[in-house]
Design a protein around this motif. Structure first.
Motif, short mmCIF file in Angstrom:
data_model
loop_
_atom_site.label_atom_id
_atom_site.label_comp_id
_atom_site.label_asym_id
_atom_site.label_seq_id
_atom_site.Cartn_x
_atom_site.Cartn_y
_atom_site.Cartn_z
N GLY A 1 48.93 29.21 52.35
CA GLY A 1 48.60 28.80 50.99
C GLY A 1 47.14 28.98 50.64
O GLY A 1 46.59 28.22 49.85
N CYS A 2 46.51 30.00 51.19
CA CYS A 2 45.08 30.25 50.96
C CYS A 2 44.87 31.28 49.86
O CYS A 2 45.74 32.11 49.60
N GLN A 3 43.69 31.24 49.25
CA GLN A 3 43.29 32.22 48.25
C GLN A 3 41.93 32.78 48.64
O GLN A 3 41.02 32.03 49.00
N SER A 4 41.80 34.10 48.54
CA SER A 4 40.55 34.80 48.86
C SER A 4 40.10 34.54 50.29
O SER A 4 39.19 33.77 50.55
N ALA A 5 40.76 35.22 51.22
CA ALA A 5 40.41 35.10 52.63
C ALA A 5 40.00 36.46 53.18
O ALA A 5 40.60 37.48 52.85
N THR A 6 38.96 36.47 54.01
CA THR A 6 38.49 37.69 54.66
C THR A 6 38.43 37.46 56.16
O THR A 6 37.77 36.53 56.63
N ILE A 7 39.15 38.30 56.90
CA ILE A 7 39.10 38.30 58.36
C ILE A 7 38.46 39.63 58.72
O ILE A 7 39.05 40.69 58.52
N ASP A 8 37.22 39.62 59.23
CA ASP A 8 36.44 40.84 59.43
C ASP A 8 35.85 40.88 60.84
O ASP A 8 35.19 39.95 61.28
N HIS A 9 36.11 41.99 61.52
CA HIS A 9 35.58 42.25 62.85
C HIS A 9 35.93 41.11 63.82
O HIS A 9 35.09 40.61 64.58
N VAL A 10 37.20 40.71 63.79
CA VAL A 10 37.71 39.69 64.69
C VAL A 10 38.52 40.39 65.77
O VAL A 10 39.30 41.29 65.48
N ARG A 11 38.32 39.97 67.01
CA ARG A 11 39.07 40.54 68.12
C ARG A 11 39.97 39.46 68.69
O ARG A 11 39.51 38.38 69.06
N ILE A 12 41.28 39.80 68.72
CA ILE A 12 42.28 38.87 69.24
C ILE A 12 42.85 39.46 70.52
O ILE A 12 43.39 40.56 70.51
#
Length: 147
Positions: A29-40
């Motif tokens: 239920g989020c708005q305007s999310a950025t996941i950048d240069h994440v290593r999983i």
């Protein structure tokens, strides 16, 4: 491991997440999310999705490396009142040991459907099923070298 619910302007950058016992990053239920240069770095348990986008809008996932046993990126609709839309995944590397690179529509009760989901410049290093790789190449979601 990292859960965000009903949040606005979420930003997660330049981190490593390792050994999750369940879904690694969840946007609910989020708005305007950025996941950048994440290593999983997963592949520890059977239900270790990389990034689950649930009923969220305007989500950018870019420059990520995702290795899981389960789905790398799953778009879900767990709430009938909220849509799942405007998701872009780009410039990322994906590896799943047994499940899906993209899982769309499973566990979905999203309001108004899922729409505007885009992938660009994605490299898939490992995926268990050949036929799905062919589909991803045809859709332009992964590099043609996987043919």
């Amino acid at each position: 491991m990292a859960g965000f619910e009903a949040c606005h302007n979420v930003a997660m950058r330049d981190i490593i997440l390792q050994g999750s016992w369940g879904w690694t990053i969840v946007l609910q239920g989020c708005q305007s999310a950025t996941i950048d240069h994440v290593r999983i770095c997963g592949s520890r348990v059977e239900n270790d999705d990389g990034i689950d986008v649930c009923n969220s809008v305007d989500v950018q996932i870019r420059r990520c490396f995702i290795r899981t046993d389960d789905d790398c990126i799953a778009v879900k609709g767990r709430d009938r009142a909220l849509p799942s839309e405007r998701l872009a995944v780009e410039d990322s590397t994906l590896w799943t040991d047994r499940a899906n690179v993209f899982r769309l529509g499973f566990e979905s009760e999203a309001a108004g459907s899922m729409r505007s989901i885009k992938g660009r410049n994605l490299d898939v290093l490992h995926y268990a099923g050949k036929s799905a790789n062919w589909i991803l190449v045809q859709l332009g979601l992964v590099h043609p070298a996987l043919r």
